[in-house]
Design a protein around this motif. Structure first.
Motif, PDB file in Angstrom:
ATOM      1  N   ILE A  97      -1.825   8.032  -3.215  1.00  0.00           N
ATOM      2  CA  ILE A  97      -0.689   7.752  -4.091  1.00  0.00           C
ATOM      3  C   ILE A  97      -1.153   7.490  -5.519  1.00  0.00           C
ATOM      4  N   GLY A  98      -2.338   6.902  -5.644  1.00  0.00           N
ATOM      5  CA  GLY A  98      -2.840   6.517  -6.962  1.00  0.00           C
ATOM      6  C   GLY A  98      -2.280   5.198  -7.432  1.00  0.00           C
ATOM      7  N   GLU A  99      -1.760   4.401  -6.475  1.00  0.00           N
ATOM      8  CA  GLU A  99      -1.163   3.119  -6.818  1.00  0.00           C
ATOM      9  C   GLU A  99      -1.547   2.054  -5.794  1.00  0.00           C
ATOM     10  N   THR A 100      -1.229   0.814  -6.096  1.00  0.00           N
ATOM     11  CA  THR A 100      -1.486  -0.301  -5.194  1.00  0.00           C
ATOM     12  C   THR A 100      -0.628  -0.171  -3.936  1.00  0.00           C
ATOM     13  N   VAL A 101      -1.228  -0.465  -2.782  1.00  0.00           N
ATOM     14  CA  VAL A 101      -0.496  -0.480  -1.514  1.00  0.00           C
ATOM     15  C   VAL A 101      -0.839  -1.775  -0.785  1.00  0.00           C
ATOM     16  N   GLY A 102      -0.007  -2.139   0.184  1.00  0.00           N
ATOM     17  CA  GLY A 102      -0.287  -3.352   0.940  1.00  0.00           C
ATOM     18  C   GLY A 102       0.642  -3.520   2.119  1.00  0.00           C
ATOM     19  N   ILE A 103       0.459  -4.634   2.810  1.00  0.00           N
ATOM     20  CA  ILE A 103       1.245  -4.971   4.002  1.00  0.00           C
ATOM     21  C   ILE A 103       1.914  -6.311   3.756  1.00  0.00           C
ATOM     22  N   SER A 104       3.150  -6.436   4.182  1.00  0.00           N
ATOM     23  CA  SER A 104       3.868  -7.701   4.022  1.00  0.00           C
ATOM     24  C   SER A 104       4.595  -8.064   5.308  1.00  0.00           C
ATOM     25  N   ILE A 105       4.852  -9.362   5.465  1.00  0.00           N
ATOM     26  CA  ILE A 105       5.579  -9.876   6.617  1.00  0.00           C
ATOM     27  C   ILE A 105       6.670 -10.831   6.132  1.00  0.00           C
TER      28      ILE A 105
END
Length: 254
Positions: A97-105
């Motif tokens: 993507i070229g961007e920040t990614v992450g996981i959330s709950i």
């Protein structure tokens, strides 16, 4: 079939386990019946678990997980098995993507970021791990709301007091419910500068493969000067593939 009696430590852990895996808040009577523990003993154990922060009561007086249980889950996720595999999935997606990614709950009425891989751009929006984000003003939050049973969603919305963080924040409950209804149909959620001015975001669900329900979200966000919301949405299929990989990793942890 009579349940085998365990030690007091085991009974305490069984109570926390039952509350954590329940699809709805449980009463003391529910737990007493499920675990075959006399009601006086159950009330005493629940009181101790509330005092120590592992359980708490919701607005209806039902038993739900407390702050210490949420923190325990966070640390198990962060430091447990398959951490490097999980980070590898996020790293590949971030590069694509070229961007920040992450996981959330979900944590009560907030969203918590529990994993994140930053983009390599000098200009980026820093949302640190462990940060709480309002549930009504983020892609992940709205997606998690959309996965709730109708009755639970109605209770949450009734007790929610949305306030504006930007000019695009959805603050009217009827509009929020309409947005959530659309999210249920499409299977993903977006944030069109609703949380932070100049930031757009997308989120897709990570599914518990055993129970077929969402337990976390996979998100990406970017400055709108670098990617428009429509440009970011073009990566949703890739995000869904990565979410499936993360779901499979979760099943291996069981």
């Amino acid at each position: 079939m009579e349940r085998k009696k365990g030690s007091s430590v085991e009974r305490v852990l069984q109570i926390v386990e039952e509350v954590a895996k329940a699809t709805r808040p449980l009463s003391a009577g529910d737990l007493s019946e499920i675990l075959d523990i006399p009601k006086p003993s159950m009330h005493r154990l629940l009181q101790q678990l509330q005092e120590t922060g592992f359980l708490r009561l919701d607005l209806q007086g039902r038993v739900v997980c407390g702050e210490r249980t949420h923190k325990l889950v966070f640390h198990v996720w962060k430091n447990g098995a398959y951490k490097s595999d999980r980070e590898a999935v996020l790293q590949r997606l971030s590069q694509h993507i070229g961007e920040t990614v992450g996981i959330s709950i979900l944590d009560r009425l907030s969203v918590v970021y529990i994993d994140r891989v930053l983009s390599n751009w000098p200009l980026q929006i820093n949302l640190p791990e462990g940060m709480n984000v309002p549930i009504w003003a983020s892609a992940s939050g709205k997606l998690l709301l959309a996965q709730m049973p109708t009755s639970s969603l109605q209770r949450v919305i009734e007790n929610l007091e949305p306030y504006a963080l930007t000019k695009n924040t959805i603050v009217h409950k009827a509009d929020l419910l309409a947005s959530i209804k659309q999210i249920k149909k499409q299977g993903f959620a977006v944030d069109d500068e609703e949380f932070i001015p100049g930031m757009v975001a997308c989120a897709v669900p990570i599914i518990n493969p055993e129970r077929g329900e969402i337990f976390a979200t996979l998100f990406t966000h970017a400055p709108s000067v670098r990617k428009s919301l429509s440009e970011l949405q073009a990566y949703i299929p890739a995000m869904q593939e990565a979410a499936q990989e993360l779901s499979q990793l979760f099943s291996k942890m069981k």
